[in-house]
Design a protein around this motif. Structure first.
Motif, short mmCIF file in Angstrom:
data_model
loop_
_atom_site.label_atom_id
_atom_site.label_comp_id
_atom_site.label_asym_id
_atom_site.label_seq_id
_atom_site.Cartn_x
_atom_site.Cartn_y
_atom_site.Cartn_z
N ASN A 100 -13.92 -34.98 5.23
CA ASN A 100 -13.42 -34.38 6.46
C ASN A 100 -11.92 -34.57 6.56
O ASN A 100 -11.30 -35.22 5.71
CB ASN A 100 -14.15 -34.95 7.69
N VAL A 101 -11.32 -33.97 7.57
CA VAL A 101 -9.86 -33.96 7.70
C VAL A 101 -9.28 -35.33 8.01
O VAL A 101 -8.07 -35.54 7.90
CB VAL A 101 -9.39 -32.94 8.76
N GLY A 108 -15.51 -23.15 0.30
CA GLY A 108 -14.17 -22.68 -0.01
C GLY A 108 -14.22 -21.54 -1.01
O GLY A 108 -15.24 -21.34 -1.69
N ASN A 163 -8.60 -19.07 0.22
CA ASN A 163 -8.16 -20.18 1.06
C ASN A 163 -6.69 -20.51 0.82
O ASN A 163 -6.22 -20.54 -0.32
CB ASN A 163 -8.99 -21.43 0.77
N TYR A 216 -8.01 -19.63 6.02
CA TYR A 216 -7.64 -21.02 6.31
C TYR A 216 -7.80 -21.90 5.07
O TYR A 216 -8.79 -21.79 4.35
CB TYR A 216 -8.51 -21.53 7.46
N GLY A 269 -8.56 -24.96 4.63
CA GLY A 269 -9.64 -25.94 4.61
C GLY A 269 -11.02 -25.35 4.49
O GLY A 269 -12.01 -26.04 4.75
N CYS A 307 -10.43 -26.59 13.14
CA CYS A 307 -9.10 -27.06 12.73
C CYS A 307 -8.13 -25.93 12.43
O CYS A 307 -6.93 -26.15 12.33
CB CYS A 307 -9.23 -27.98 11.52
N LEU A 331 -14.78 -30.61 5.41
CA LEU A 331 -14.17 -29.79 4.36
C LEU A 331 -15.24 -29.45 3.32
O LEU A 331 -16.28 -30.11 3.26
CB LEU A 331 -13.02 -30.55 3.70
#
Length: 303
Positions: A191-192, A230, A234, A239, A241, A268, A278
């Motif tokens: 994750n971010v 993804g 991207n 985006y 992410g 996000c 992610l």
């Protein structure tokens, strides 16, 4: 393991009613109209009081006393709409209490409170407090507690009327075979925040794009599959992410459809105050998915 999945579960719930079965034949015009209606409802959800466009801050809480207000002398600085001294929040072990400052009206469930214990989003419905257009509640991520702040009068609610998308093309609604795992399997989802979480994966989705075979690993259950994926758009058209997508439950022959026209941005992409998953390893497709949402045309303000 439950902590992160509560986020993905919320995201699935938000969009689950958008996912429609493809059992009946529909004309290209009907299909395009259905996707356009899906996008309209998507915007309505983003702009709702519990949507993502009104997020105004994410503040991590330290153990002990944390002062809150618009004055920068506070431990946690809220936007100027807040009083200079709004209140204090106390974290002791995993218990959180909010104490309102004198002569400041803090509302909980339509009643003014002075002192309130706050439950986090990992304990069911979180406790929500409000002062004028500002609302806040507690999130827990990997043992850390934070205040997620909303502004119901956020400028972004007026600024963003639509999200750019690729042209709607029915060929991006792709037939897929669901191959269930015989034993329980998990996958590490980053994750971010820089953390990873193990999530259940019920099986693998196998499909073809222009004669090439690809696979994706859905999170959740066979009845409610959720993709974080993804692709090679991207960081360019889409985006950086990755994007999200919900997939219908497979039929008795384990056949379903991945409708990339319904690929949508994670929170996000709209706000720096979300904690998004992610794409996990194996979910980065080496192909351009020129369908679904593109990058939203907004500038994000980091407090």
């Amino acid at each position: 393991m439950k902590r992160f999945f509560s986020l993905t579960t919320t995201l699935v719930i938000i969009v689950s009613f958008f996912v429609q079965c493809s059992s009946k034949k529909e004309t290209p015009e009907e299909y395009k109209q259905a996707i356009e209606e899906w996008h309209q409802e998507r915007m309505q959800n983003l702009k709702a009081d519990d949507g993502w466009l009104n997020l105004a801050g994410l503040f991590w809480i330290e153990e002990g006393k944390n002062t809150i207000g618009s004055d920068e002398a506070n431990d946690i600085t809220f936007p100027d709409k807040a009083p200079k001294k709004l209140g204090k929040i106390y974290l002791k072990d995993s218990t959180i209490n909010f104490e309102a400052a004198k002569n400041v009206d803090i509302i909980h469930e339509e009643k003014t409170i002075q002192l309130k214990e706050m439950k986090s989003d990992q304990e069911g419905e979180p406790t929500v407090l409000q002062h004028k257009s500002l609302k806040w509640f507690i999130i827990e991520r990997d043992g850390k507690y934070g205040i997620r702040l909303r502004d119901l009068e956020s400028d972004l609610l007026d600024e963003l009327d639509s999200i750019p998308t690729f042209p709607i093309k029915k060929e991006w609604k792709i037939k897929a075979e669901f191959i269930p795992h015989k034993e329980k399997k998990t996958i590490e989802v980053p994750n971010v925040l820089g953390n990873t979480n193990e999530e259940n994966i019920p099986g693998v989705l196998k499909f073809e794009i222009k004669g090439e075979e690809y696979k994706l690993h859905p999170i959740g259950s066979k009845a409610s599959m959720f993709l974080v994926f993804g692709d090679e758009t991207n960081g360019r058209e889409t985006y950086g992410g990755g994007r999200f997508l919900s997939v219908d439950e497979p039929d008795k022959n384990n056949i379903t459809y991945i409708d990339f026209n319904k690929a949508y941005n994670p929170p996000c992409a709209f706000t720096p105050y979300a904690t998004c998953p992610l794409p996990p390893k194996g979910n980065n497709l080496e192909v351009k998915i020129e369908a679904g949402e593109k990058n939203p045309d907004i500038e994000m303000d980091h407090h």
